[in-house]
Design a protein around this motif. Structure first.
Motif, PDB file in Angstrom:
ATOM      1  N   ALA A 183       0.828  -1.206   0.000  1.00 50.17           N
ATOM      2  CA  ALA A 183       0.000   0.000   0.000  1.00 50.17           C
ATOM      3  C   ALA A 183       0.863   1.256   0.000  1.00 50.17           C
ATOM      4  O   ALA A 183       0.571   2.225  -0.720  1.00 50.17           O
ATOM      5  CB  ALA A 183      -0.935  -0.005   1.205  1.00 50.17           C
ATOM      6  N   ALA A 196       3.183  -4.474  -6.166  1.00 52.56           N
ATOM      7  CA  ALA A 196       2.167  -3.675  -5.493  1.00 52.56           C
ATOM      8  C   ALA A 196       1.180  -3.053  -6.479  1.00 52.56           C
ATOM      9  O   ALA A 196       0.009  -2.856  -6.153  1.00 52.56           O
ATOM     10  CB  ALA A 196       2.830  -2.579  -4.667  1.00 52.56           C
ATOM     11  N   ASP A 211      -2.797  -6.785  -2.338  1.00 50.06           N
ATOM     12  CA  ASP A 211      -1.767  -6.631  -1.311  1.00 50.06           C
ATOM     13  C   ASP A 211      -1.328  -7.960  -0.711  1.00 50.06           C
ATOM     14  O   ASP A 211      -0.140  -8.198  -0.514  1.00 50.06           O
ATOM     15  CB  ASP A 211      -2.277  -5.715  -0.192  1.00 50.06           C
ATOM     16  CG  ASP A 211      -2.354  -4.259  -0.643  1.00 50.06           C
ATOM     17  OD1 ASP A 211      -2.027  -3.986  -1.821  1.00 50.06           O
ATOM     18  OD2 ASP A 211      -2.750  -3.403   0.179  1.00 50.06           O
TER      19      ASP A 211
END
Length: 223
Positions: A40, A110, A115
């Protein structure tokens, strides 16, 4: 300068001794605000990840002339320490260079995977014996090589004792502050700049003849 190998190598070594901690400082300062490769955070700061990754790569590259330059200073007065330190340092730098490419792979993960999957791939990579024992751990030989060279410089009194202590503080600082902000982590590079910068100034201020003989003239003995 290009026609004079002594002058060329002396200036390259001196500049590299200054460039390495500066690049290290900028690399930490531009790192994304996370102690881990959090997908993230990487996704939120893609430019920082790439800039920091490149700066770490260039910092590692600058260590090559640093290692060779420090070894050169020991060529007459402590050749064994110089040769062992150079061998370990260059081997470590070679492995360290491969590690900084992982930032770009983790950023790509990513940006393309959920995730959980991105984290699973990163964790699995760290578990592979080839990565762990063939790339990651050998990278720490860089520190062993550098400190072998610094101990040699202090022993033959080419550098004062505080240079070694300051360099050690700079190496330890990022490990003990890894949970802190990038600005705090970058403080370790300031210690490196003080330590290696002192050596850099001595190298840059020396003559080509002094460089050729390995700075045989030691520091004055304490009274």
């Amino acid at each position: 300068m290009l026609k004079n190998p002594d002058s060329f190598r002396r200036i390259i070594a001196g500049v590299a001794l200054l460039a390495w901690p500066v690049l290290e400082f900028l690399a930490f300062l531009t790192s994304p605000p996370s102690p881990t490769h959090d997908p993230a955070v990487f996704r939120e700061h893609p430019d920082l990840v790439q800039v920091s990754g490149l700066l770490f790569l260039w910092a590692a590259l600058s260590l090559i002339p640093v290692v060779l330059g420090l070894a050169h200073l020991l060529r007459h007065r402590a050749p064994v320490a110089g040769n062992v330190g150079a061998a370990l340092g260059l081997l470590g730098v070679g492995h360290a260079l491969t590690l900084f490419t992982t930032d770009f792979y983790d950023l790509a993960l990513a940006q393309t995977l959920p995730d959980a999957q991105a984290e699973a791939v990163t964790v699995r990579t760290g578990e592979l014996w080839g990565f762990l024992y063939g790339m990651l751990l050998p990278g720490f030989l860089t520190h062993i090589g550098l400190f072998t060279l610094l101990i040699g410089l202090v022993t033959v009194r080419i550098a004062p004792w505080w240079v070694l202590v300051t360099a050690l503080a700079g190496t330890v600082a990022p490990f003990v502050t890894q949970e802190q902000s990038p600005a705090v982590q970058s403080a370790g590079a300031v210690f490196h700049l003080v330590a290696y910068g002192w050596i850099a100034l001595r190298v840059l201020r020396s003559s080509d003849a002094e460089w050729r003989t390995g700075l045989k003239v030691p520091l004055p003995s304490p009274e």
